[in-house]
Write a protein that holds these residues in place. Structure first.
Motif, PDB file in Angstrom:
ATOM      1  N   TRP A  92       0.830  -1.140   0.035  1.00 10.74           N
ATOM      2  CA  TRP A  92       0.093  -0.128   0.155  1.00 10.74           C
ATOM      3  C   TRP A  92       0.877   1.153   0.116  1.00 10.74           C
ATOM      4  O   TRP A  92       1.820   1.506   0.835  1.00 10.74           O
ATOM      5  N   LYS A  93       0.686   2.160  -0.855  1.00  7.28           N
ATOM      6  CA  LYS A  93       1.505   3.241  -1.035  1.00  7.28           C
ATOM      7  C   LYS A  93       0.996   4.782  -1.009  1.00  7.28           C
ATOM      8  O   LYS A  93       1.486   5.574  -1.332  1.00  7.28           O
ATOM      9  N   TYR A  94      -0.385   4.591  -0.497  1.00  3.72           N
ATOM     10  CA  TYR A  94      -1.137   6.018  -0.471  1.00  3.72           C
ATOM     11  C   TYR A  94      -1.852   6.547   0.777  1.00  3.72           C
ATOM     12  O   TYR A  94      -1.949   5.533   1.772  1.00  3.72           O
ATOM     13  N   TRP A 129     -10.834   8.520   5.856  1.00  7.87           N
ATOM     14  CA  TRP A 129      -9.688   7.850   5.228  1.00  7.87           C
ATOM     15  C   TRP A 129      -9.577   6.766   5.474  1.00  7.87           C
ATOM     16  O   TRP A 129     -10.149   5.831   6.174  1.00  7.87           O
ATOM     17  N   THR A 130      -8.987   5.933   4.421  1.00  5.48           N
ATOM     18  CA  THR A 130      -8.640   4.277   4.334  1.00  5.48           C
ATOM     19  C   THR A 130      -7.270   4.003   4.024  1.00  5.48           C
ATOM     20  O   THR A 130      -6.736   4.825   3.234  1.00  5.48           O
ATOM     21  N   LEU A 156       3.559   2.095   6.146  1.00  4.86           N
ATOM     22  CA  LEU A 156       4.873   2.525   7.073  1.00  4.86           C
ATOM     23  C   LEU A 156       6.004   1.568   6.630  1.00  4.86           C
ATOM     24  O   LEU A 156       7.121   1.971   6.688  1.00  4.86           O
ATOM     25  N   SER A 157       5.524   0.346   6.512  1.00  2.07           N
ATOM     26  CA  SER A 157       6.734  -0.788   6.572  1.00  2.07           C
ATOM     27  C   SER A 157       7.240  -1.148   5.079  1.00  2.07           C
ATOM     28  O   SER A 157       8.227  -1.521   5.084  1.00  2.07           O
ATOM     29  N   GLY A 158       6.532  -0.748   4.019  1.00  5.07           N
ATOM     30  CA  GLY A 158       6.822  -1.086   2.866  1.00  5.07           C
ATOM     31  C   GLY A 158       6.637  -2.854   2.500  1.00  5.07           C
ATOM     32  O   GLY A 158       7.006  -3.203   1.510  1.00  5.07           O
ATOM     33  N   VAL A 217      -9.813  10.374  -3.365  1.00  5.91           N
ATOM     34  CA  VAL A 217      -8.630  11.091  -3.621  1.00  5.91           C
ATOM     35  C   VAL A 217      -7.293  10.607  -3.053  1.00  5.91           C
ATOM     36  O   VAL A 217      -7.582  10.114  -1.797  1.00  5.91           O
ATOM     37  N   LEU A 218      -6.559  10.204  -3.622  1.00  5.37           N
ATOM     38  CA  LEU A 218      -5.257   9.523  -3.378  1.00  5.37           C
ATOM     39  C   LEU A 218      -3.974  10.623  -3.343  1.00  5.37           C
ATOM     40  O   LEU A 218      -4.009  11.401  -4.161  1.00  5.37           O
ATOM     41  N   PHE A 219      -3.190  10.364  -2.470  1.00  6.58           N
ATOM     42  CA  PHE A 219      -1.972  10.970  -2.413  1.00  6.58           C
ATOM     43  C   PHE A 219      -0.721   9.830  -2.311  1.00  6.58           C
ATOM     44  O   PHE A 219      -0.988   9.116  -1.313  1.00  6.58           O
ATOM     45  N   THR A 220       0.290   9.895  -2.950  1.00 17.23           N
ATOM     46  CA  THR A 220       1.301   8.876  -2.868  1.00 17.23           C
ATOM     47  C   THR A 220       1.859   9.326  -1.181  1.00 17.23           C
ATOM     48  O   THR A 220       1.627  10.757  -1.015  1.00 17.23           O
ATOM     49  N   HIS A 221       2.269   8.469  -0.701  1.00  7.41           N
ATOM     50  CA  HIS A 221       2.765   8.846   0.730  1.00  7.41           C
ATOM     51  C   HIS A 221       3.873   9.713   0.773  1.00  7.41           C
ATOM     52  O   HIS A 221       3.995  10.814   1.608  1.00  7.41           O
TER      53      HIS A 221
END
Length: 192
Positions: A45-47, A78-79, A86-88, A104-108
Motif C-alpha cells: 500500500w503506497k497511498y 480515510w482508508t 509505513l513498513s513497505g 482522492v489519493l496521495f502518494t505517501h
C-alpha cells in the motif's frame, strides 16, 4: 469529486490559496466500481486515501476462506493499510468497494511532503491518527469483553449510517459473529 475533499479540509483547517493549490497538485482522483479492489493482499500500500463518495471495507481471508472484516470507511473518512504503508511490506488485507466509490489519493511521499510544508494539515492528520487509535482500542476492548448483542448495539449506536448501506453478512463478519446470530439479535432487539 476533489471539491468534496477541499470542503472537508475547509471545514477542518484554514489554508492559504497557495497551500490549497499545493495539495490539489498532488492529489489523484480514483473511481472504483462496486466490488473493485483498491488494495489486494500481497500488494504494498503506497497511498493516503480519502473517500469522497461511496463505501469500502478492509478485510482478510483466512486459510478456510472465511472473510474477517476489520473496518469500513465512507464519505469523509480515510482508508488504507497503515502497516504496509509505513513498513513497505506486502499487505495482509484487501480493500474493496461495497458501493461505487470515489477517492482522492496521495502518494505517501507527497502526503508527507505536504504535511511537512503545511503545519495545519499535519496537525489535522495527527488528530485523525489519535482518534483512530482510540477507536481501535475501543474496538479491541468490545471484541474481548462484549456479548454479541452488546457488540451489535454499540455498532448501531456508533455507526447507524452503515446499517442500511452494508450487507448484514458483512456487519456480522465485522462484529465477529455469524450471520445467523446477527439475524437473531436483530429480531430480538426489534421486539424491545
Amino acid at each position: 469529486m476533489y471539491d468534496v475533499f477541499q470542503q472537508y479540509l475547509d471545514d477542518k483547517i484554514v489554508l492559504t490559496p497557495a497551500e490549497k493549490e499545493k495539495i490539489r497538485a498532488c492529489a489523484v482522483v480514483k473511481k472504483l466500481r462496486k466490488r473493485q479492489y483498491l488494495l489486494q493482499e500481497g500488494d504494498v500500500w503506497k497511498y493516503d486515501a480519502f473517500i469522497t463518495q461511496g463505501c469500502v471495507r478492509t478485510y482478510s481471508i483466512d486459510e478456510k476462506g472465511i472473510e474477517h472484516i476489520i473496518g469500513f470507511a465512507i464519505e469523509n473518512w480515510w482508508t488504507g493499510d497503515r502497516e504496509s504503508l509505513l513498513s513497505g511490506k506486502p499487505s495482509r488485507f484487501n480493500i474493496d468497494a461495497i458501493e461505487d466509490s470515489e477517492l482522492v489519493l496521495f502518494t505517501h511521499a507527497n502526503f508527507e511532503m505536504l504535511c511537512g510544508a503545511i503545519p495545519a494539515l499535519n496537525n489535522m492528520v495527527n488528530q485523525i491518527l489519535q482518534r483512530s487509535f482510540i477507536a481501535q482500542q475501543n474496538r479491541i476492548q468490545a471484541a474481548l469483553s462484549f456479548t454479541a448483542e452488546e457488540k451489535y448495539l454499540q455498532f448501531i449506536d456508533k455507526y447507524r449510517v452503515f446499517a442500511n448501506r452494508i450487507p448484514q453478512n458483512m456487519i456480522a463478519s465485522y462484529l465477529g459473529i455469524t450471520p445467523e446470530t446477527l439475524s437473531r439479535i436483530r429480531k430480538q432487539t426489534a421486539k424491545k
